[in-house]
Write an enzyme that holds these catalytic residues in place. Sequence first.
Site, PDB file in Angstrom:
ATOM      1  N   LYS A 204       2.609  -0.801   4.331  1.00  0.00           N
ATOM      2  CA  LYS A 204       1.770  -1.459   3.315  1.00  0.00           C
ATOM      3  C   LYS A 204       0.648  -2.245   3.986  1.00  0.00           C
ATOM      4  O   LYS A 204      -0.524  -2.190   3.588  1.00  0.00           O
ATOM      5  CB  LYS A 204       2.635  -2.416   2.489  1.00  0.00           C
ATOM      6  CG  LYS A 204       1.859  -3.369   1.631  1.00  0.00           C
ATOM      7  CD  LYS A 204       1.080  -2.673   0.537  1.00  0.00           C
ATOM      8  CE  LYS A 204       0.129  -3.647  -0.089  1.00  0.00           C
ATOM      9  NZ  LYS A 204      -0.097  -3.497  -1.489  1.00  0.00           N
ATOM     10  N   CYS A 258      -5.664  -9.133  -1.035  1.00  0.00           N
ATOM     11  CA  CYS A 258      -4.923  -8.075  -0.322  1.00  0.00           C
ATOM     12  C   CYS A 258      -5.653  -7.667   0.956  1.00  0.00           C
ATOM     13  O   CYS A 258      -5.232  -7.970   2.052  1.00  0.00           O
ATOM     14  CB  CYS A 258      -4.781  -6.857  -1.223  1.00  0.00           C
ATOM     15  SG  CYS A 258      -4.199  -7.284  -2.840  1.00  0.00           S
TER      16      CYS A 258
HETATM   17  N1  SAJ Z   1     -15.057  -3.391  -0.698  1.00  0.00           N
HETATM   18  C1  SAJ Z   1     -16.188  -3.167   0.095  1.00  0.00           C
HETATM   19  N2  SAJ Z   1     -16.501  -1.894   0.463  1.00  0.00           N
HETATM   20  C2  SAJ Z   1     -15.724  -0.823   0.084  1.00  0.00           C
HETATM   21  C3  SAJ Z   1     -14.574  -1.079  -0.729  1.00  0.00           C
HETATM   22  C4  SAJ Z   1     -14.258  -2.360  -1.100  1.00  0.00           C
HETATM   23  O1  SAJ Z   1     -16.915  -4.111   0.454  1.00  0.00           O
HETATM   24  O2  SAJ Z   1     -16.066   0.301   0.425  1.00  0.00           O
HETATM   25  C5  SAJ Z   1     -14.693  -4.760  -1.065  1.00  0.00           C
HETATM   26  C6  SAJ Z   1     -14.606  -4.975  -2.558  1.00  0.00           C
HETATM   27  O3  SAJ Z   1     -15.870  -5.345  -3.078  1.00  0.00           O
HETATM   28  C7  SAJ Z   1     -13.608  -6.122  -2.647  1.00  0.00           C
HETATM   29  C8  SAJ Z   1     -12.685  -5.874  -1.472  1.00  0.00           C
HETATM   30  O4  SAJ Z   1     -13.384  -5.006  -0.589  1.00  0.00           O
HETATM   31  O5  SAJ Z   1     -14.262  -7.363  -2.469  1.00  0.00           O
HETATM   32  C9  SAJ Z   1     -11.315  -5.281  -1.838  1.00  0.00           C
HETATM   33  O6  SAJ Z   1     -11.508  -4.302  -2.821  1.00  0.00           O
HETATM   34  P1  SAJ Z   1     -10.470  -3.064  -2.939  1.00  0.00           P
HETATM   35  O7  SAJ Z   1     -10.672  -2.420  -4.239  1.00  0.00           O
HETATM   36  O8  SAJ Z   1     -10.577  -2.238  -1.746  1.00  0.00           O
HETATM   37  O9  SAJ Z   1      -9.023  -3.735  -2.824  1.00  0.00           O
HETATM   38  P2  SAJ Z   1      -8.021  -4.408  -3.857  1.00  0.00           P
HETATM   39  O10 SAJ Z   1      -7.638  -5.701  -3.214  1.00  0.00           O
HETATM   40  O11 SAJ Z   1      -8.536  -4.462  -5.246  1.00  0.00           O
HETATM   41  O12 SAJ Z   1      -6.752  -3.401  -3.846  1.00  0.00           O
HETATM   42  C10 SAJ Z   1      -6.201  -2.986  -2.616  1.00  0.00           C
HETATM   43  C11 SAJ Z   1      -5.786  -1.534  -2.769  1.00  0.00           C
HETATM   44  N3  SAJ Z   1      -5.294  -1.055  -1.506  1.00  0.00           N
HETATM   45  C12 SAJ Z   1      -5.903   0.014  -0.952  1.00  0.00           C
HETATM   46  O13 SAJ Z   1      -6.879   0.542  -1.460  1.00  0.00           O
HETATM   47  C13 SAJ Z   1      -5.316   0.506   0.335  1.00  0.00           C
HETATM   48  C14 SAJ Z   1      -4.687  -1.435  -3.781  1.00  0.00           C
HETATM   49  O14 SAJ Z   1      -4.198  -0.087  -3.819  1.00  0.00           O
HETATM   50  C15 SAJ Z   1      -3.542  -2.341  -3.393  1.00  0.00           C
HETATM   51  O15 SAJ Z   1      -2.506  -2.272  -4.355  1.00  0.00           O
HETATM   52  C16 SAJ Z   1      -4.034  -3.764  -3.318  1.00  0.00           C
HETATM   53  O16 SAJ Z   1      -5.078  -3.818  -2.315  1.00  0.00           O
HETATM   54  C17 SAJ Z   1      -2.862  -4.627  -2.912  1.00  0.00           C
HETATM   55  O17 SAJ Z   1      -2.249  -5.179  -3.840  1.00  0.00           O
HETATM   56  O18 SAJ Z   1      -2.532  -4.656  -1.723  1.00  0.00           O
END
Ligand code: SAJ
Length: 427
Positions: A204, A258
Amino acid sequence: MTKKLCVVGLGYIGLPTAVMFANHGLYVHGVDVNEKAVELIKNKQLHIEENGLQERLESAVDNGHFTVGTTAEEADIFIIAVPSPINEDKTANLNYVREATKSIVPYVRKGNLVILESTVPPRTVEDVMLPVLKETGLELGSELFVSHSPERVIPGKVFEELVNNDRIVGGINEESSRLTVELYKTFVKGNIHVTDATTAEMVKVIENTYRDVNIAFANELAKISEKIGVNAWEAIKLANYHPRVNIHLPGPGVGGHCIAVDPWFLTELQPELAKIISLSRQTNDSMPEYTALKTKSLLDEKGIQHGRVAVLGLAFKGNIDDMRESPSTDVLYHLGKLGVDYTAFDPHIKENKIERQTQSLNEAVAHADVILILTDHNEFKELLPSSVENHMRTKIIFDTKNCIQRNQWKAAGFDVVLLGDSKVSTL
Ligand code: SAJ
């Protein structure tokens, strides 16, 4: 015999999980230290938002399969889904996990199973939970079974992903894993992959760390591109046409509880070895100041004294109402430090949580010199220049999410600045 489940922690993960099991035939007792949340849930009301949760909560309570309280009860299976945040110094705060484990010790009986769902540093089950569960006097692995099964659902799609996502199950021994797989087969349609507890914890954490490192790579490419005459978004898009390339996207920083948290679990465990991981966290955490400095330089370039910035987007990512660990908060802090005047607006944050936040877009853009887009909400993707240009003093728009219709804004006479695009690089 209908199994009884006790779920400790009724937050974004615990409550949906509890009602899901309750609506699939188990008797579920939910526990939370937050008495207000317990009262709300008892009355079939919610303290958190999630698509489909309200009706599922109502059916779980109405069919008599779901009770809630502030203390645990005897059960066949215990699920612990409590927060596992980091402290100011980026070390893991496992107090909630430790206290939740202690809270079930008086109720654990021979043959029970305890499952940790919280995202934790590898070795938490072994080094934190098992020493506490030994206080039950039960033989771990034969009289009391223990496993870790991390939750990976994404806010907003929890119920769909609870069923369809693959699941990782890691027991302290094979019987613990088997019993855990049996439980999740109640509703999980995805594949259930079995391993040991420490590996499950590691899986994870590395899923989210992979994203953080990848995003840091994209942010670094954005900074380089601004210096060498490239649009990083265009380059990344083209590179990703390669069948084995999947570069993520730049932005004003990485938010949420996360991706911005889990990598620190590894840097704490092995600081000498987690070099790329640590540097990636630093790179991502440098983006809010980078964004603020770039915004200030846009004002300076135009010789604008005492410029005003309309900051659009406070949530940590598009189309949600969650400001936890949002990079926007840090951007505002740095703008303030630079003496830049700003007003913040976010249609998804429906109450003013910070100073200089407004619920009115017009108020945010009034007399502004720069519109700074920090979150790719649909409302901003569809924002029309005509709806703001007459309110503004100078027509500059700085998009850190590459989400606006650039040509529309250019045609309306705006200077369009894109993070990671050298066309109007200023840093
Ligand atoms: N972000 C970027 N560039 C990207 C993707 C995201 O700057 O290309 C930023 C977003 O704007 C945001 C942050 O990263 O600020 C996180 O966004 P996210 O959508 O990647 O992450 P979370 O926290 O919403 O969800 C993640 C997911 N994990 C993965 O994609 C591996 C989700 O599946 C998990 O359940 C969650 O973390 C968790 O609970 O761990």
